[in-house]
Design an enzyme around this catalytic site. Structure first.
Site, PDB file in Angstrom:
ATOM      1  N   ASP A  71      92.558 129.372  68.889  1.00 36.42           N
ATOM      2  CA  ASP A  71      92.904 128.459  69.977  1.00 36.42           C
ATOM      3  C   ASP A  71      91.822 128.537  71.035  1.00 36.42           C
ATOM      4  OD1 ASP A  71      94.040 127.033  72.071  1.00 36.42           O
ATOM      5  OD2 ASP A  71      95.833 128.261  72.235  1.00 36.42           O
ATOM      6  N   HIS A 102      96.617 126.592  68.180  1.00 35.45           N
ATOM      7  CA  HIS A 102      97.298 126.052  69.352  1.00 35.45           C
ATOM      8  C   HIS A 102      98.407 125.103  68.920  1.00 35.45           C
ATOM      9  CE1 HIS A 102      97.324 125.009  73.677  1.00 35.45           C
ATOM     10  NE2 HIS A 102      97.727 123.808  73.261  1.00 35.45           N
ATOM     11  N   SER A 110     101.050 125.423  76.750  1.00 30.35           N
ATOM     12  CA  SER A 110      99.790 124.728  77.007  1.00 30.35           C
ATOM     13  C   SER A 110      99.745 124.209  78.449  1.00 30.35           C
ATOM     14  CB  SER A 110      99.613 123.613  75.977  1.00 30.35           C
ATOM     15  OG  SER A 110      98.300 123.124  75.989  1.00 30.35           O
TER      16      SER A 110
END
Length: 325
Positions: free
Chosen positions: A268, A298, A171
């Site tokens: 996501d 995610h 991320s």
């Protein structure tokens, strides 16, 4: 481009439903009634995210764990190093945690990093960079690059091969890993052998134009509103969201970057910008492998105690690292 566990059709659409384990997890979070991230204060969000550790499984034993302080522009940074048994001469994986540059710390990713070290057989160095909003962009970037430079220089002291340095992150950490790889090329070092970008944020302020932001912007743990919250805390008012050090997809020249493994999740908001960055890398002549987890949300890599896909993604990383010559 080599695509691992991928579908030739659209990554979401009617191709694959949410994985049953991920659906159970989503239902669990909904039942708990946790307020949306964007409605939390920063201190509350930092405390709340630690609940993820309950879903990470038992901590794995590792041959050795060292807590270090490494120099950076604004002072020393905590780094936790995981050295598995028989790791001598292995690659050094420098890991940057996710959390939107706002939340997360060494403790939150301790269990995933233990698993990463054992699964890959490599030394893993987890970096605790400064967080926003206390430290705005480009402070976390400066920390990530400084830590990478120091760790690469001292790889042999950690039992790793200095010619096999890997930058890795999920991320926001994937964003930092991608930016560090670009900066290392621009600044002629340190030498990076591989970049592992796990559902990375690559597009900055331009991300909402991607279809995945509309398809997955609500209901799948990470939301569009939460990403807006992260970006507001991370970027100073005077900064451009298109600065390549904040949005690596905006870089004009990606030639000469190290090989990459890009991992994306189907459900996501960041899915499409991760794929777009992989495509840009490939067009620039960079060797790219893409691992698509179409039924996942995610953040799944952190949740090895609840999601089998987390273990599979660790094995994907191990395979990529083993290919370093």
């Amino acid at each position: 481009m080599l695509v691992i566990s991928a579908l030739e059709t659209d990554i979401k659409g009617d191709a694959m439903a949410l994985d049953p384990q991920a659906e159970e997890l989503r239902s669990l979070f909904e039942a708990q009634g946790v307020p949306p991230l964007e409605e939390m204060s920063v201190p509350f969000a930092r405390q709340a995210v630690m609940a993820y550790t309950a879903l990470q499984g038992d901590p794995e034993a590792v041959g050795e764990v060292r807590d270090l302080l490494v120099p950076a522009p604004a002072g020393e940074l905590p780094v936790r190093v995981y050295i598995p048994e028989a790791a001598a001469g292995s690659a050094l994986i420098i890991y940057f945690h996710g959390g939107g540059w706002v939340i997360g710390n060494l403790e939150l990713v301790d269990r995933p990093c233990r698993s990463l070290a054992n699964t890959t057989g490599c030394v893993v160095a987890s970096v605790e960079y400064r967080l926003s909003p206390e430290t705005k962009f480009p402070g976390p970037v400066d920390d990530a690059y400084a830590a990478t430079s120091w760790l690469a220089e001292h790889a042999s002291d950690l039992g790793a091969d200095p010619t096999k340095v890997v930058v890795c992150g999920d991320s926001a950490g994937g964003n930092l890993a991608a930016v560090v790889a670009q900066l290392a090329k621009e600044r002629s070092g340190p030498a990076i052998a591989l970049q592992v970008l796990i559902y990375p944020a690559t597009a900055g302020a331009g991300a909402p134009s991607f279809p995945s932001y509309h398809e997955n912007g609500e209901g799948y743990l990470l939301t569009k509103a939460a990403m807006d919250w992260f970006w507001r805390h991370y970027m100073p008012g005077s900064a451009s969201g298109t600065d390549p050090k904040a949005a690596p997809l905006e870089a004009s020249d990606l030639t000469g970057l190290p090989p990459a493994l890009v991992i994306v999740a189907g459900y996501d908001p960041l899915r499409d910008e991760g794929l777009a960055y992989a495509q840009r890398l490939e067009k620039a002549g960079v060797k790219v492998d893409v691992s698509r987890y179409d039924g996942q949300m995610h953040g799944f890599l952190w949740l090895q105690g609840a999601l089998d896909a987390a273990r599979s993604a660790m094995e994907d990383i191990a395979a990529a690292v083993s290919s370093i010559s």
